[in-house]
Scaffold this motif. Structure first.
Motif, mmCIF file in Angstrom:
data_model
loop_
_atom_site.group_PDB
_atom_site.id
_atom_site.type_symbol
_atom_site.label_atom_id
_atom_site.label_comp_id
_atom_site.label_asym_id
_atom_site.label_seq_id
_atom_site.Cartn_x
_atom_site.Cartn_y
_atom_site.Cartn_z
ATOM 1 N N MET A 101 -18.482 26.168 -31.736
ATOM 2 C CA MET A 101 -18.786 26.862 -30.545
ATOM 3 C C MET A 101 -18.253 25.985 -29.840
ATOM 4 O O MET A 101 -17.884 26.280 -28.861
ATOM 5 C CB MET A 101 -20.220 26.656 -30.829
ATOM 6 N N ILE A 102 -17.968 24.183 -29.730
ATOM 7 C CA ILE A 102 -17.764 23.044 -29.054
ATOM 8 C C ILE A 102 -15.790 24.155 -28.968
ATOM 9 O O ILE A 102 -15.990 23.839 -27.707
ATOM 10 C CB ILE A 102 -18.139 22.502 -29.215
ATOM 11 N N ALA A 103 -15.254 24.449 -29.398
ATOM 12 C CA ALA A 103 -13.872 24.920 -29.275
ATOM 13 C C ALA A 103 -14.228 26.080 -28.583
ATOM 14 O O ALA A 103 -13.303 25.199 -27.921
ATOM 15 C CB ALA A 103 -13.414 24.923 -30.512
ATOM 16 N N ALA A 104 -14.938 26.873 -28.366
ATOM 17 C CA ALA A 104 -14.833 28.243 -28.072
ATOM 18 C C ALA A 104 -14.987 27.856 -26.984
ATOM 19 O O ALA A 104 -14.345 28.342 -25.513
ATOM 20 C CB ALA A 104 -15.858 29.598 -28.188
ATOM 21 N N ILE A 105 -15.993 26.745 -25.800
ATOM 22 C CA ILE A 105 -16.491 26.057 -24.825
ATOM 23 C C ILE A 105 -15.080 25.685 -24.595
ATOM 24 O O ILE A 105 -14.938 25.700 -23.186
ATOM 25 C CB ILE A 105 -18.142 25.916 -25.448
ATOM 26 N N GLY A 106 -15.328 25.113 -24.980
ATOM 27 C CA GLY A 106 -13.855 24.138 -24.465
ATOM 28 C C GLY A 106 -12.285 24.932 -24.135
ATOM 29 O O GLY A 106 -12.192 24.893 -22.972
ATOM 30 N N ILE A 107 -12.402 25.950 -24.884
ATOM 31 C CA ILE A 107 -11.170 26.948 -24.305
ATOM 32 C C ILE A 107 -11.298 27.684 -23.624
ATOM 33 O O ILE A 107 -10.746 28.212 -22.388
ATOM 34 C CB ILE A 107 -10.744 27.735 -25.946
ATOM 35 N N VAL A 108 -12.767 28.763 -22.935
ATOM 36 C CA VAL A 108 -13.189 29.245 -21.937
ATOM 37 C C VAL A 108 -13.730 28.394 -20.834
ATOM 38 O O VAL A 108 -13.140 28.672 -19.466
ATOM 39 C CB VAL A 108 -14.526 30.331 -23.072
ATOM 40 N N LEU A 109 -14.432 27.598 -21.755
ATOM 41 C CA LEU A 109 -15.073 26.553 -19.518
ATOM 42 C C LEU A 109 -13.998 25.854 -19.442
ATOM 43 O O LEU A 109 -13.958 25.455 -17.935
ATOM 44 C CB LEU A 109 -16.651 25.976 -20.497
ATOM 45 N N PHE A 110 -13.154 24.768 -20.347
ATOM 46 C CA PHE A 110 -12.627 23.736 -19.444
ATOM 47 C C PHE A 110 -11.207 24.344 -19.804
ATOM 48 O O PHE A 110 -10.373 22.702 -20.215
ATOM 49 C CB PHE A 110 -12.985 22.824 -20.383
ATOM 50 N N ASP A 111 -10.808 25.411 -20.234
ATOM 51 C CA ASP A 111 -9.373 25.199 -19.908
ATOM 52 C C ASP A 111 -8.464 24.136 -20.909
ATOM 53 O O ASP A 111 -7.888 23.958 -20.779
ATOM 54 C CB ASP A 111 -8.438 25.066 -18.655
ATOM 55 N N GLU A 112 -9.009 24.604 -22.478
ATOM 56 C CA GLU A 112 -7.941 23.642 -23.453
ATOM 57 C C GLU A 112 -7.394 23.945 -23.952
ATOM 58 O O GLU A 112 -6.579 23.237 -25.001
ATOM 59 C CB GLU A 112 -8.936 23.045 -23.736
ATOM 60 N N GLY A 113 -6.992 24.948 -23.857
ATOM 61 C CA GLY A 113 -5.998 26.311 -24.679
ATOM 62 C C GLY A 113 -6.461 26.692 -26.254
ATOM 63 O O GLY A 113 -7.397 25.825 -27.266
ATOM 64 N N LEU A 114 -5.532 28.096 -26.667
ATOM 65 C CA LEU A 114 -6.096 28.403 -27.715
ATOM 66 C C LEU A 114 -4.413 27.946 -28.616
ATOM 67 O O LEU A 114 -4.009 29.457 -28.153
ATOM 68 C CB LEU A 114 -6.553 29.228 -27.970
ATOM 69 N N THR A 115 -3.785 27.051 -29.803
ATOM 70 C CA THR A 115 -2.650 27.161 -30.274
ATOM 71 C C THR A 115 -3.439 27.901 -31.521
ATOM 72 O O THR A 115 -4.169 28.169 -32.383
ATOM 73 C CB THR A 115 -2.881 25.812 -30.532
#
Length: 108
Positions: A70-84
């Motif tokens: 869930m934190i990985a998904a939040i990082g991708i969606v809310l904090f623009d951390e990217g999805l490799t």
């Protein structure tokens, strides 16, 4: 309350606490920092109650794995951390492991 429901609440509280930690900007923002401590305390309280009937290894693996995904998904969606591709595969493996553990049951 059902112990699986308590485990679910513990996971959601842990995710909110970790998100608050990110928002605290290294504990330089008081509000998110204080919220983080309160949410972690509530998460651990719910987790400890869930352990009354759920095996500790199963409960902790689900708590940590679901929270991580869930934190990985939040990082991708809310904090623009990217999805490799590697991150996507890692999250998929975590979710698969959590599902497998939940299907096991873990009650004694």
């Amino acid at each position: 309350m059902n112990n699986w429901a308590l485990l679910t609440i513990a996971i959601l509280l842990e995710v909110a606490a970790t998100t608050s930690m990110k928002l605290s900007a290294g504990f330089t923002r008081l509000g998110p920092s204080m919220l983080m401590f309160a949410l972690y305390a509530m998460s651990f309280a719910c987790l400890s109650k869930a352990l009354r009937t759920i095996e500790v290894g199963i409960a902790y693996a689900i708590w940590a794995g679901a929270g991580t995904a869930m934190i990985a998904a939040i990082g991708i969606v809310l904090f623009d951390e990217g999805l490799t591709p590697q991150k996507g595969l890692g999250v998929a493996l975590i979710i698969g492991g959590v599902v497998a553990l939940r299907l096991e049951g873990g009650a004694h």
